[in-house]
Design a protein around this motif. Structure first.
Motif, PDB file in Angstrom:
ATOM      1  N   ALA A 110      33.750  -9.100  -8.752  1.00 48.52           N
ATOM      2  CA  ALA A 110      32.663  -9.990  -8.334  1.00 48.52           C
ATOM      3  C   ALA A 110      32.669 -11.273  -9.143  1.00 48.52           C
ATOM      4  O   ALA A 110      33.035 -11.278 -10.328  1.00 48.52           O
ATOM      5  CB  ALA A 110      31.306  -9.293  -8.481  1.00 48.52           C
ATOM      6  N   SER A 111      32.247 -12.351  -8.495  1.00 49.83           N
ATOM      7  CA  SER A 111      32.073 -13.615  -9.203  1.00 49.83           C
ATOM      8  C   SER A 111      30.992 -13.454 -10.269  1.00 49.83           C
ATOM      9  O   SER A 111      30.159 -12.551 -10.208  1.00 49.83           O
ATOM     10  CB  SER A 111      31.699 -14.718  -8.215  1.00 49.83           C
ATOM     11  OG  SER A 111      30.493 -14.387  -7.545  1.00 49.83           O
ATOM     12  N   MET A 112      31.012 -14.345 -11.244  1.00 45.61           N
ATOM     13  CA  MET A 112      30.172 -14.175 -12.426  1.00 45.61           C
ATOM     14  C   MET A 112      28.685 -14.048 -12.096  1.00 45.61           C
ATOM     15  O   MET A 112      27.998 -13.153 -12.591  1.00 45.61           O
ATOM     16  CB  MET A 112      30.381 -15.351 -13.391  1.00 45.61           C
ATOM     17  CG  MET A 112      31.735 -15.358 -14.046  1.00 45.61           C
ATOM     18  SD  MET A 112      31.937 -13.918 -15.130  1.00 45.61           S
ATOM     19  CE  MET A 112      33.641 -14.171 -15.657  1.00 45.61           C
ATOM     20  N   THR A 113      28.165 -14.949 -11.276  1.00 46.29           N
ATOM     21  CA  THR A 113      26.728 -14.921 -10.984  1.00 46.29           C
ATOM     22  C   THR A 113      26.335 -13.623 -10.288  1.00 46.29           C
ATOM     23  O   THR A 113      25.327 -12.994 -10.634  1.00 46.29           O
ATOM     24  CB  THR A 113      26.336 -16.128 -10.122  1.00 46.29           C
ATOM     25  OG1 THR A 113      26.720 -17.334 -10.799  1.00 46.29           O
ATOM     26  CG2 THR A 113      24.846 -16.148  -9.862  1.00 46.29           C
ATOM     27  N   ARG A 137      34.515  -5.470 -12.243  1.00 50.45           N
ATOM     28  CA  ARG A 137      35.165  -6.519 -13.029  1.00 50.45           C
ATOM     29  C   ARG A 137      34.617  -7.870 -12.591  1.00 50.45           C
ATOM     30  O   ARG A 137      34.585  -8.177 -11.404  1.00 50.45           O
ATOM     31  CB  ARG A 137      36.681  -6.501 -12.837  1.00 50.45           C
ATOM     32  CG  ARG A 137      37.384  -7.596 -13.630  1.00 50.45           C
ATOM     33  CD  ARG A 137      38.880  -7.550 -13.466  1.00 50.45           C
ATOM     34  NE  ARG A 137      39.511  -8.649 -14.179  1.00 50.45           N
ATOM     35  CZ  ARG A 137      40.813  -8.904 -14.158  1.00 50.45           C
ATOM     36  NH1 ARG A 137      41.626  -8.119 -13.482  1.00 50.45           N
ATOM     37  NH2 ARG A 137      41.310  -9.936 -14.819  1.00 50.45           N
ATOM     38  N   ALA A 138      34.176  -8.671 -13.561  1.00 46.92           N
ATOM     39  CA  ALA A 138      33.686 -10.014 -13.279  1.00 46.92           C
ATOM     40  C   ALA A 138      34.833 -11.007 -13.416  1.00 46.92           C
ATOM     41  O   ALA A 138      35.611 -10.955 -14.375  1.00 46.92           O
ATOM     42  CB  ALA A 138      32.561 -10.386 -14.241  1.00 46.92           C
ATOM     43  N   ALA A 139      34.951 -11.914 -12.434  1.00 50.82           N
ATOM     44  CA  ALA A 139      36.020 -12.915 -12.437  1.00 50.82           C
ATOM     45  C   ALA A 139      35.540 -14.108 -11.629  1.00 50.82           C
ATOM     46  O   ALA A 139      34.475 -14.053 -11.000  1.00 50.82           O
ATOM     47  CB  ALA A 139      37.303 -12.331 -11.845  1.00 50.82           C
ATOM     48  N   ASN A 140      36.321 -15.189 -11.608  1.00 50.26           N
ATOM     49  CA  ASN A 140      35.906 -16.289 -10.742  1.00 50.26           C
ATOM     50  C   ASN A 140      36.262 -15.955  -9.292  1.00 50.26           C
ATOM     51  O   ASN A 140      37.016 -15.018  -9.015  1.00 50.26           O
ATOM     52  CB  ASN A 140      36.496 -17.627 -11.199  1.00 50.26           C
ATOM     53  CG  ASN A 140      38.001 -17.722 -11.046  1.00 50.26           C
ATOM     54  OD1 ASN A 140      38.563 -17.358 -10.025  1.00 50.26           O
ATOM     55  ND2 ASN A 140      38.661 -18.219 -12.086  1.00 50.26           N
TER      56      ASN A 140
END
Length: 306
Positions: A110-113, A137-140
């Motif tokens: 998922a994107s950070m926000t 996992r957080a990523a752009n």
């Protein structure tokens, strides 16, 4: 193609792995990439596709050095196969569950926000509904799409303009970006909105290339003929962005969801912005047809879209 008892040609349907391989050629753009997704070599993938072409009596793939593309017949066959492959996936998932007797597993990128402000609540509700082990996992946003395409993630969540060609998508929320500054910044007391031209001439604290937040800002400025200045500094997380601005760094665009606590405490100030559309959508992305695969993916999407 075979001949029936009455002397008429009868087309034998390709098997599911071959149909899935053909669909992956369309999705990934090459026979080699489709083969890797299927766990076979490029040579084996090419042989399987040629055997299918012989079987159906049609050329399905146009082969080239820089990649492969489907012929019109190949595109039609993939389109006709979507429902069949989705149904096969559902049956396979159900059989795996019956065989294992263990909890489901779900890999989410998922994107950070989304990862910081939306998914925790969604995942708690999912765990209340079913026994499921989730890795997050957080990523752009660009990295999220890549992970979904390569099969590293069952489900992805992205924000802002990002290329999701070949993937199924669904809107799961909306958000607005706001410009925040330290209380003693020269923009902090502005009452009139900061113009696009002013924004374009001041280096800001920014997210890295590939993030949904940065893409939204760049797209909004481009729509009015301006370009984002080279950043004063780049960070990969919302927390780092906010910490830098609080410490006296240049202003930054962040999700309105990320700033409320700082604004309430007075450690950050929202700066008005003129003439820019800074709204964005949160979208889920997955491989397959319009209907998400049965199991935890579909359950989580139902929660996110509620």
């Amino acid at each position: 193609m075979t001949v029936g008892s009455q002397g008429y040609p009868v087309t034998v349907l390709p098997d599911l792995p071959s149909l899935r391989l053909l669909a992956d050629v369309a999705r990934l753009g090459s026979i080699g990439a489709a083969g890797r997704a299927a766990g076979i070599s490029q040579q084996s993938a090419s042989e399987r596709l040629r055997a299918m072409e012989t079987q159906v009596g049609l050329v399905l793939v146009q082969r080239a050095r820089r990649g492969s593309a489907l012929t019109q017949a190949g595109k039609l066959l993939v389109e006709w196969s979507v429902d069949l492959l989705e149904r096969a996936d559902e049956i396979e998932t159900a059989l795996q569950t019956l065989r294992s007797g263990r909890s489901d597993e779900l890999h989410v990128h998922a994107s950070m926000t989304t990862a910081e402000y939306l998914l925790p609540r969604w995942l708690v509700r999912l765990r209340q509904q079913r026994r499921v082990a989730v890795s997050l996992r957080a990523a752009n946003s660009e990295d999220v799409v890549t992970a979904v395409r390569q099969g590293e993630a069952d489900l992805g969540f992205v924000e802002g303009p990002v290329d999701t060609a070949g993937l199924a998508t669904a809107k799961v929320g909306v958000d607005d970006l706001v410009l925040v500054a330290a209380p003693d910044d020269r923009w902090a007391r502005r009452r009139a909105g900061i113009s696009p031209r002013e924004l374009a001439t001041r280096p800001l604290t920014c997210r890295e290339h590939g993030s949904g937040t940065r893409a939204v800002v760049e797209s909004a400025l481009a729509a009015v003929g301006e370009r984002l200045a080279d950043p004063e500094v780049e960070f990969a997380t919302n927390a780092a962005i906010l910490a830098a601005v609080r410490a006296g760094g240049s202003p930054a665009f962040v999700s309105s969801r990320a700033t409320q606590a700082d604004v309430d405490l007075g450690t950050l100030v929202r700066v008005p912005v003129a003439e820019l559309d800074l709204s964005r959508e949160f979208r889920a992305v997955w491989v397959g047809g319009a209907h998400p695969p049965a199991g935890p993916v579909r359950d989580l999407l139902a929660i996110a879209g509620a």
